[in-house]
Design a protein around this motif. Structure first.
Motif, short mmCIF file in Angstrom:
data_model
loop_
_atom_site.label_atom_id
_atom_site.label_comp_id
_atom_site.label_asym_id
_atom_site.label_seq_id
_atom_site.Cartn_x
_atom_site.Cartn_y
_atom_site.Cartn_z
N THR A 1 0.85 -1.19 0.00
CA THR A 1 0.00 0.00 0.00
C THR A 1 0.88 1.24 0.00
OG1 THR A 1 -1.74 -1.17 1.21
CG2 THR A 1 -1.83 1.25 1.20
N ARG A 2 0.66 2.15 -0.93
CA ARG A 2 1.38 3.41 -1.02
C ARG A 2 0.37 4.54 -1.22
NH1 ARG A 2 4.56 0.52 0.68
NH2 ARG A 2 6.69 0.04 -0.03
N GLY A 3 0.44 5.53 -0.32
CA GLY A 3 -0.46 6.67 -0.45
C GLY A 3 -1.92 6.27 -0.38
N GLY A 4 -2.22 5.24 0.39
CA GLY A 4 -3.60 4.78 0.52
C GLY A 4 -4.10 3.99 -0.66
N ARG A 5 -3.21 3.64 -1.57
CA ARG A 5 -3.61 2.90 -2.77
C ARG A 5 -2.89 1.55 -2.80
NH1 ARG A 5 -3.10 5.33 -8.94
NH2 ARG A 5 -4.52 3.85 -9.97
N ARG A 6 -3.60 0.52 -3.20
CA ARG A 6 -3.03 -0.83 -3.25
C ARG A 6 -2.32 -1.05 -4.58
NH1 ARG A 6 -1.76 -3.76 1.10
NH2 ARG A 6 -1.67 -5.99 0.64
N PHE A 7 -1.06 -1.49 -4.48
CA PHE A 7 -0.25 -1.76 -5.68
C PHE A 7 0.16 -3.23 -5.71
CE2 PHE A 7 0.26 2.79 -5.47
CZ PHE A 7 0.41 3.18 -6.79
N ASN A 8 0.16 -3.77 -6.90
CA ASN A 8 0.87 -5.03 -7.15
C ASN A 8 2.32 -4.70 -7.46
OD1 ASN A 8 -1.43 -6.92 -7.07
ND2 ASN A 8 -2.09 -5.83 -8.92
N VAL A 9 3.23 -5.54 -7.01
CA VAL A 9 4.66 -5.27 -7.16
C VAL A 9 5.35 -6.48 -7.77
CG1 VAL A 9 6.77 -4.51 -6.01
CG2 VAL A 9 4.55 -3.81 -5.10
N VAL A 10 6.21 -6.21 -8.74
CA VAL A 10 7.13 -7.21 -9.29
C VAL A 10 8.54 -6.76 -8.95
CG1 VAL A 10 8.01 -8.33 -11.36
CG2 VAL A 10 5.57 -7.85 -11.16
N GLU A 11 9.28 -7.58 -8.21
CA GLU A 11 10.63 -7.23 -7.79
C GLU A 11 11.64 -8.13 -8.50
OE1 GLU A 11 11.72 -6.19 -3.58
OE2 GLU A 11 12.79 -8.10 -3.75
N ARG A 12 12.67 -7.52 -9.04
CA ARG A 12 13.70 -8.26 -9.78
C ARG A 12 15.08 -7.79 -9.30
NH1 ARG A 12 13.08 -8.16 -16.18
NH2 ARG A 12 11.23 -9.37 -15.53
N HIS A 13 16.01 -8.75 -9.20
CA HIS A 13 17.36 -8.45 -8.73
C HIS A 13 18.38 -8.69 -9.85
CE1 HIS A 13 16.62 -7.92 -4.38
NE2 HIS A 13 15.59 -8.74 -4.60
N TYR A 14 19.38 -7.81 -9.88
CA TYR A 14 20.51 -7.94 -10.80
C TYR A 14 21.81 -7.87 -9.99
CZ TYR A 14 17.21 -6.93 -14.59
OH TYR A 14 16.15 -6.96 -15.46
N ALA A 15 22.79 -8.65 -10.42
CA ALA A 15 24.13 -8.59 -9.84
C ALA A 15 25.02 -7.82 -10.81
CB ALA A 15 24.68 -9.99 -9.60
N ILE A 16 25.62 -6.73 -10.31
CA ILE A 16 26.49 -5.90 -11.13
C ILE A 16 27.90 -5.99 -10.56
CG2 ILE A 16 26.95 -3.55 -11.94
CD1 ILE A 16 24.00 -2.96 -11.74
N PHE A 17 28.87 -6.32 -11.43
CA PHE A 17 30.27 -6.46 -11.02
C PHE A 17 31.10 -5.41 -11.76
CE2 PHE A 17 28.36 -10.64 -10.53
CZ PHE A 17 28.76 -11.01 -9.25
N PRO A 18 31.48 -4.31 -11.09
CA PRO A 18 32.29 -3.28 -11.76
C PRO A 18 33.69 -3.79 -12.05
CG PRO A 18 32.04 -2.79 -9.42
CD PRO A 18 31.15 -3.97 -9.70
N GLN A 19 34.20 -3.39 -13.21
CA GLN A 19 35.53 -3.84 -13.64
C GLN A 19 36.61 -2.77 -13.48
OE1 GLN A 19 35.68 -7.14 -14.63
NE2 GLN A 19 33.52 -7.09 -14.03
N HIS A 20 36.22 -1.54 -13.22
CA HIS A 20 37.18 -0.44 -13.11
C HIS A 20 36.80 0.45 -11.94
CE1 HIS A 20 38.45 -1.67 -17.12
NE2 HIS A 20 37.19 -1.52 -17.53
N ALA A 21 37.80 1.11 -11.35
CA ALA A 21 37.56 2.06 -10.27
C ALA A 21 37.03 3.37 -10.84
CB ALA A 21 38.84 2.29 -9.48
N GLY A 22 36.27 4.09 -10.00
CA GLY A 22 35.68 5.36 -10.42
C GLY A 22 34.17 5.31 -10.34
N PRO A 23 33.51 6.40 -10.71
CA PRO A 23 32.03 6.42 -10.66
C PRO A 23 31.44 5.49 -11.73
CG PRO A 23 32.87 8.44 -11.65
CD PRO A 23 34.06 7.71 -11.13
N LEU A 24 30.48 4.67 -11.31
CA LEU A 24 29.80 3.74 -12.21
C LEU A 24 28.36 4.20 -12.37
CD1 LEU A 24 29.75 1.02 -13.80
CD2 LEU A 24 28.97 -0.05 -11.67
N GLU A 25 28.01 4.60 -13.58
CA GLU A 25 26.65 5.05 -13.85
C GLU A 25 25.82 3.89 -14.40
OE1 GLU A 25 24.18 8.35 -16.52
OE2 GLU A 25 26.37 8.38 -16.45
N ILE A 26 24.72 3.61 -13.73
CA ILE A 26 23.83 2.52 -14.15
C ILE A 26 22.66 3.16 -14.90
CG2 ILE A 26 22.41 0.59 -13.39
CD1 ILE A 26 24.13 0.47 -10.86
N HIS A 27 22.57 2.87 -16.19
CA HIS A 27 21.50 3.45 -17.00
C HIS A 27 20.17 2.81 -16.63
CE1 HIS A 27 24.47 5.48 -19.47
NE2 HIS A 27 25.12 4.33 -19.60
#
Length: 561
Positions: free
Chosen positions: A188-214
């Motif tokens: 429930t968000r803001g008094g409204r009932r939502f269905n939710v689909v949750e998905r997980h990803y594993a991200i492995f950075p290969q270089h140091a520095g800021p990593l921007e995820i599109h």
């Protein structure tokens, strides 16, 4: 005697069955949720696939919304494996740090789990006036090179979707993998009932520095169930885009030890197959299995495993076995390496300690996984004693050791189809005939020439054994060649019961070298030098000291080849 042997056999089989039983394992699809959300408790049933758990321990802190069963079939290393997973949808009754209690299934208990339930006011609220919302979250916000970043994607929708397309995230300079199955729940968000689909990803950075995820996006079609025209393909398009995420990637710490860089959440190192009594025998192989398990690391990133140099034993590594999975949102990796260890001399065989350095990303500290040193007392090769019958248990029980016995003992008697009574009677009769023959030969007249006794019998036993070896050397597998060679040798020298014992009796030269090449073919995957074997033994055995006439009067082996 028969009842005692049968009781021992049944007891051993019961222990083996108990050791091989697969206990049910439990996991949560999420380890932290908001108040009012649902979570799924997944139980892989293992050997308890036909049993139903008692869910009453869950009622104290959770509302059980329903259950589902998922069955799957997979093939691992050519072996079919069936998996049954029981899913239990739960809604927490309160906020805070909750414990999911152990459940009893088929007489076995699952492990306890923990779940963090946050107040609903602290959660990010999906706007109540939007039908579809896409949210993304990264954990942690700072990571090391090669460390797993959990990228959680949640699709909230308060409408009926006729179809939809959810993209995957992307990031330059990083490897991205999808983890596990999608989780479905309501909130429930803001008094409204939502269905939710949750998905997980594993991200492995290969270089140091800021990593921007599109950010990924969602496009779908919403339909109104009360509108009759919705069933004829009409509907309104809906879409959503997740917010951009940036993760700061740090280089490998300067304080990290040298060697492989392993940034993991957990890591364990184990060694199996060491004899429980700490004893072994020259020429008799042992199968040792080293295994490393890591959480937050794929198996491809785990280093190759090896035994330290062993003084007094030959080591033949088997092919490595690798695999991976998931523990909640975290990738798990396993690397397993088998070694056939063949002692070459009696005494104490010392296996030095093995260490593996890794970096604990949870505590941000360097840690060491250690296998302690072990000592094994090695007895001389069984020259006069009766050699063990059958395949060594370690090699038979371990799939890595299939076909990897360096010095096979005499072929085992049939394990089925022969009643114990007849087996026992046959052994007794054979023993009595052997003793009778020995007494007859000792009581022969003194005038008879000693050399006439062995020369009449030995060639008759050796000739077919020699022909069998030459035939096996041309066509058989390494195991068959080894059995044929030891069978031929035993017809001349009964004490040559293993390849190690046979090699010790032969004069230095091409024959011991041929035996060593045969062992490499069995354990290290080398090609069999068939022409070299035939050339080395075509003219018979080259013993260090020729057998004396009196040696032929030695009792023949109790279990002839």
């Amino acid at each position: 005697m028969r009842r005692l042997l049968l009781a021992c056999l049944l007891l051993c089989l019961s222990f083996v069955a108990l050791a091989q039983a697969v206990a049910p394992t439990a996991s949560l699809d999420r380890t932290s949720i908001d108040a009012g959300d649902t979570v799924t408790l997944n139980i892989e049933l293992g050997d308890a696939a036909g049993d139903t758990p008692d869910l009453s321990p869950l009622m104290a802190d959770f509302v059980v919304l329903g259950t589902s069963t998922n069955r799957s079939l997979s093939v691992v290393n050519g072996r079919r494996e069936a998996h049954t997973i029981l899913g239990i949808a739960l809604r927490p009754r309160r906020e805070g740090h909750l414990t999911v209690p152990a459940l009893i299934i088929g007489g076995q208990r699952t492990q306890t789990l923990t779940l963090d339930v946050s107040p609903a006011g602290n959660a990010s609220n999906a706007p109540a006036d939007r039908p579809v919302v896409l949210e993304a979250k990264t954990d942690p916000s700072q990571a090391y090179v090669g460390q797993q970043i959990d990228y959680t994607l949640r699709l909230y929708f308060a409408v009926n979707l006729a179809d939809g397309q959810l993209d995957d995230p992307s990031a330059e300079g990083a490897e991205i993998r999808r983890v596990g199955q999608d989780a479905n729940f309501q909130t429930t968000r803001g008094g409204r009932r939502f269905n939710v689909v949750e998905r997980h990803y594993a991200i492995f950075p290969q270089h140091a520095g800021p990593l921007e995820i599109h950010p990924p996006s969602f496009q779908g079609t919403a339909v109104d169930a009360s509108d009759a025209s919705a069933f004829f393909g009409t509907g309104s398009p809906v879409n959503a885009v997740a917010e951009r995420s940036i993760v700061q990637v740090r280089p490998r710490p300067a304080s990290a030890p040298g060697g492989a860089w392993i940034p993991a959440r957990e890591l364990t190192l184990a060694l199996d197959g060491v004899p429980a009594d700490g004893k072994a025998r020259v020429g008799q192989p042992m199968t040792l299995t080293m295994r490393v398990d890591a959480t937050g690391m794929p198996f491809e990133a785990l280093p190759a495993l090896s035994l330290p140099t062993l003084d007094g034993a030959d080591v033949y590594p088997d092919k490595a076995v690798t695999g991976g999975g998931a523990s909640g949102p975290w990738i798990t990796g396993r690397r397993q390496q088998g070694f056939a260890v063949v002692p070459t001399r009696p005494g104490t065989l010392h296996i030095p300690a093995t260490t593996l350095h890794w970096w604990n990303v949870v505590t941000d500290t360097a840690q060491v996984a250690t296998l302690p040193a072990r000592d094994i007392e090695v007895a001389p090769a069984a020259g006069s004693a009766v050699a063990p019958v059958g395949t060594p248990p370690a090699a038979a029980a371990n799939p890595l050791a299939a076909g990897s016995t360096a010095s096979a003992p005499p072929p085992s008697l049939p394990a089925t189809g022969v009643p114990w009574r007849w087996l026992f009677v046959g052994v007794c009769v054979l023993w009595l005939l052997t003793v009778a023959a020995w007494f007859v030969m000792r009581r022969r007249k003194p005038g008879a020439t000693p050399s006439a006794r062995p020369t009449a019998a030995a060639p008759s036993r050796e000739r077919p054994a020699r022909e069998a070896f030459l035939k096996a050397a041309a066509h058989a597998e390494p195991a068959g060649i080894e059995r044929a060679l030891l069978g031929w040798a035993a017809s001349v020298q009964p004490s040559a019961r293993t390849l190690g014992a046979l090699s010790a009796l032969l004069a230095p030269g091409p024959q011991p070298a041929a035996i060593d090449q045969l062992q490499r073919a069995r354990f290290a995957g080398a090609e069999v030098d068939r022409d070299g074997l035939r050339q080395a033994f075509v003219n018979g055995f080259a013993w260090k000291t020729a057998p004396r006439d009196g040696d032929s009067t030695v009792l023949p082996p109790l279990y002839p080849r």
